[in-house]
Motif scaffolding. Structure first.
Motif, PDB file in Angstrom:
ATOM      1  N   ARG A   1       0.896  -2.744  -2.368  1.00 27.52           N
ATOM      2  CA  ARG A   1       0.855  -0.811  -2.612  1.00 27.52           C
ATOM      3  C   ARG A   1      -0.427  -0.892  -3.572  1.00 27.52           C
ATOM      4  O   ARG A   1      -0.343  -1.653  -4.408  1.00 27.52           O
ATOM      5  N   SER A   2      -1.160  -0.339  -2.492  1.00 31.45           N
ATOM      6  CA  SER A   2      -2.563  -0.065  -3.757  1.00 31.45           C
ATOM      7  C   SER A   2      -2.333   0.601  -4.661  1.00 31.45           C
ATOM      8  O   SER A   2      -1.409   1.658  -4.616  1.00 31.45           O
TER       9      SER A   2
ATOM     10  N   ARG B   1       5.031  12.771  -4.902  1.00 30.79           N
ATOM     11  CA  ARG B   1       6.266  12.863  -4.197  1.00 30.79           C
ATOM     12  C   ARG B   1       7.856  12.711  -4.486  1.00 30.79           C
ATOM     13  O   ARG B   1       8.125  13.620  -4.359  1.00 30.79           O
TER      14      ARG B   1
ATOM     15  N   ALA C   1      -3.273   3.642  -5.608  1.00 33.19           N
ATOM     16  CA  ALA C   1      -3.490   5.194  -4.883  1.00 33.19           C
ATOM     17  C   ALA C   1      -2.271   5.619  -3.792  1.00 33.19           C
ATOM     18  O   ALA C   1      -1.722   6.252  -4.182  1.00 33.19           O
ATOM     19  N   GLU C   2      -1.494   4.182  -3.024  1.00 31.37           N
ATOM     20  CA  GLU C   2      -0.391   4.946  -2.635  1.00 31.37           C
ATOM     21  C   GLU C   2       0.761   4.593  -3.994  1.00 31.37           C
ATOM     22  O   GLU C   2       1.704   5.412  -3.620  1.00 31.37           O
ATOM     23  N   ARG C   3       0.949   3.517  -4.906  1.00 31.24           N
ATOM     24  CA  ARG C   3       1.994   3.924  -5.848  1.00 31.24           C
ATOM     25  C   ARG C   3       1.968   5.165  -6.517  1.00 31.24           C
ATOM     26  O   ARG C   3       2.976   5.776  -6.481  1.00 31.24           O
TER      27      ARG C   3
ATOM     28  N   ALA D   1       0.509   8.172  -5.263  1.00 30.40           N
ATOM     29  CA  ALA D   1       0.787   9.008  -4.292  1.00 30.40           C
ATOM     30  C   ALA D   1       2.366   9.490  -4.083  1.00 30.40           C
ATOM     31  O   ALA D   1       3.162  10.398  -4.398  1.00 30.40           O
ATOM     32  N   ALA D   2       3.540   8.442  -4.061  1.00 31.42           N
ATOM     33  CA  ALA D   2       5.022   7.978  -4.099  1.00 31.42           C
ATOM     34  C   ALA D   2       4.956   8.340  -5.217  1.00 31.42           C
ATOM     35  O   ALA D   2       6.292   8.990  -5.325  1.00 31.42           O
TER      36      ALA D   2
END
Length: 92
Positions: A33-34, A44, A36-38, A40-41
């Protein structure tokens, strides 16, 4: 006519390294995962944790504390205390 001497053990190890690197690259593409994805997770997860914590009836005392049942704790301490005689000295 001199032939170049090849160390087969080194060639085999080099091929294994290349195979492992190819597998690692495929796995990075498939499962990675990029940043940014990490991020965002993580945000969240923190938002949901804060939402759930906001609905607790009692706040925990510390970061690792479990919510305790205060009524049970108070009842246990009351039962454990010895009875004291009333003002007239009668025990009841």
């Amino acid at each position: 006519m001199s032939a170049e001497i090849i160390n087969l053990r080194m060639v085999r190890k080099q091929k294994n390294r290349q195979d492992k690197e190819k597998t690692a690259e495929d796995n990075r593409r498939k499962y990675g995962r990029s940043k940014a994805e990490r991020e965002a997770a993580r945000q969240r997860r923190e938002t949901l944790d804060a939402h759930v914590d906001g609905h607790l009836l009692e706040k925990p005392d510390g970061p690792d504390a479990e919510p305790s049942d205060k009524a049970t704790t108070d009842a246990n301490t009351i039962e454990a205390e010895p009875s004291e005689p009333g003002p007239s000295g009668d025990r009841g």
